[in-house]
Scaffold this active site. Sequence first.
Site, PDB file in Angstrom:
ATOM      1  N   LYS A  58     -14.370  53.977  47.586  1.00 21.96           N
ATOM      2  CA  LYS A  58     -14.858  52.717  47.878  1.00 21.96           C
ATOM      3  C   LYS A  58     -16.280  52.530  47.954  1.00 21.96           C
ATOM      4  O   LYS A  58     -17.149  53.376  48.346  1.00 21.96           O
ATOM      5  CB  LYS A  58     -13.978  52.419  49.178  1.00 21.96           C
ATOM      6  N   GLU A  79     -15.794  42.682  64.594  1.00 24.82           N
ATOM      7  CA  GLU A  79     -15.344  43.829  64.447  1.00 24.82           C
ATOM      8  C   GLU A  79     -16.162  44.825  65.544  1.00 24.82           C
ATOM      9  O   GLU A  79     -17.406  44.809  65.363  1.00 24.82           O
ATOM     10  CB  GLU A  79     -15.907  44.718  63.063  1.00 24.82           C
ATOM     11  N   GLU A 130      -7.406  50.422  51.119  1.00 25.29           N
ATOM     12  CA  GLU A 130      -8.952  50.206  51.582  1.00 25.29           C
ATOM     13  C   GLU A 130      -8.715  50.540  53.017  1.00 25.29           C
ATOM     14  O   GLU A 130      -9.773  51.029  53.852  1.00 25.29           O
ATOM     15  CB  GLU A 130      -9.073  48.998  51.331  1.00 25.29           C
ATOM     16  N   GLU A 133     -13.916  36.215  48.248  1.00 23.61           N
ATOM     17  CA  GLU A 133     -13.777  36.847  49.486  1.00 23.61           C
ATOM     18  C   GLU A 133     -15.065  36.590  50.482  1.00 23.61           C
ATOM     19  O   GLU A 133     -15.193  36.206  51.484  1.00 23.61           O
ATOM     20  CB  GLU A 133     -13.487  38.358  49.652  1.00 23.61           C
TER      21      GLU A 133
END
Length: 384
Positions: free
Chosen positions: A141, A190, A234, A370
């Site tokens: 990733k 987050e 992911e 996104e």
Amino acid sequence: MTTAQFDAMSTDALALLTEYRPETPFFFASPRGTIATEGRYFTVPDDRDPAGAVRGVLDLAAGDGHDAPVVVGAVPFDSHAGPKLSVPRRVHRAGPLPDRIIAPGTPVTAGARTVEVPASAAYVDGVRRAVTRLRAGELDKVVLARALDVTTDRAIDIGLLLRHLAARDPGGYTFAVDLAPGTLVGNSPELLVSRRGDLVTANPLAGSLPRSADPIEDFGQAQALLASRKDRREHALVAEAVGEALRPYCTDVEVPAEPSLLRTAAMWHLSSVVRGRVADPAISSLTLGMALHPTPAVCGTPTGDARAAIAEYEDFDRGFYTGMVGWENADGDGEWVIALRCAVTHGRTARLYAGAGIVADSDPDAELAETTAKFRTMLAGLGL
């Protein structure tokens, strides 16, 4: 400042938000509480071990007679680039912001000009090239970001911007850090890590889809994200990496077997709440934060290869974007969030940032969409 002192509602959180001034070095509002600071007592020196430097400065401040010192500020994405951390002269504390905040009627700006960095077509091409390498097994990733440079008609009022951001997502982590020059300002969804006594909590997010104004379509987006093999893979990479990074420092580390949904005004995210307990009271919140930073949620995996790919495909310096923002007290307790949904503002200019996690199954056009959706948080805050 002890945990009990920090958690006490010594003043009104909404008042701290409303009374923010440009000279305020640091503002931070979370579900745990709200901080606004005044002045600088000590500055934490630039050090390759920020956690160790923070402990030294906190001890120095306490020995110098500072009453309950706390370190506040930000660490950049490249942690060797130099953090902006300091012990403030005075800390104002409150509980969390209310669940509903009325947005100010005054817009932050009446108009603006924007420039993409890089242009959309170049970003899509970079994602396409990264996907080729991912499918060849060179990476698991990589997170690729882009920026949006905004020039407004008048100087950006940071206090007004903060109030708009908090009104849009009062349950997020609203922050402003004086970078001198400029201000890092945003509303992140987050939590990187918090330490409260011996309890450690991290909340990695990975896998996202834009929200919809139509309730039925929005529900469909949430369910599609929860069922997405690409996004769940992911997310699993990130959640497991967070658990592994915490295990050398913590006991009883628990990583949920399945992700849950977390929503902001602009996005749906896959979320996991990872918990553990520090194995040694000397392990501070910033020590834990540096052990986690950068997570695969903002960099990729393997970390070294992902960093190299970011340097190759991103033609701008991330600075404090995807770094960490937060505080730590003399007990080692603290709270650090990832600097997302943010911008660096200076006068009439702002550089906004957004990124997407790229895996082998990624669609370059969908990743562009996104990032465009993630820009909405700051653009809406600016009134654009």
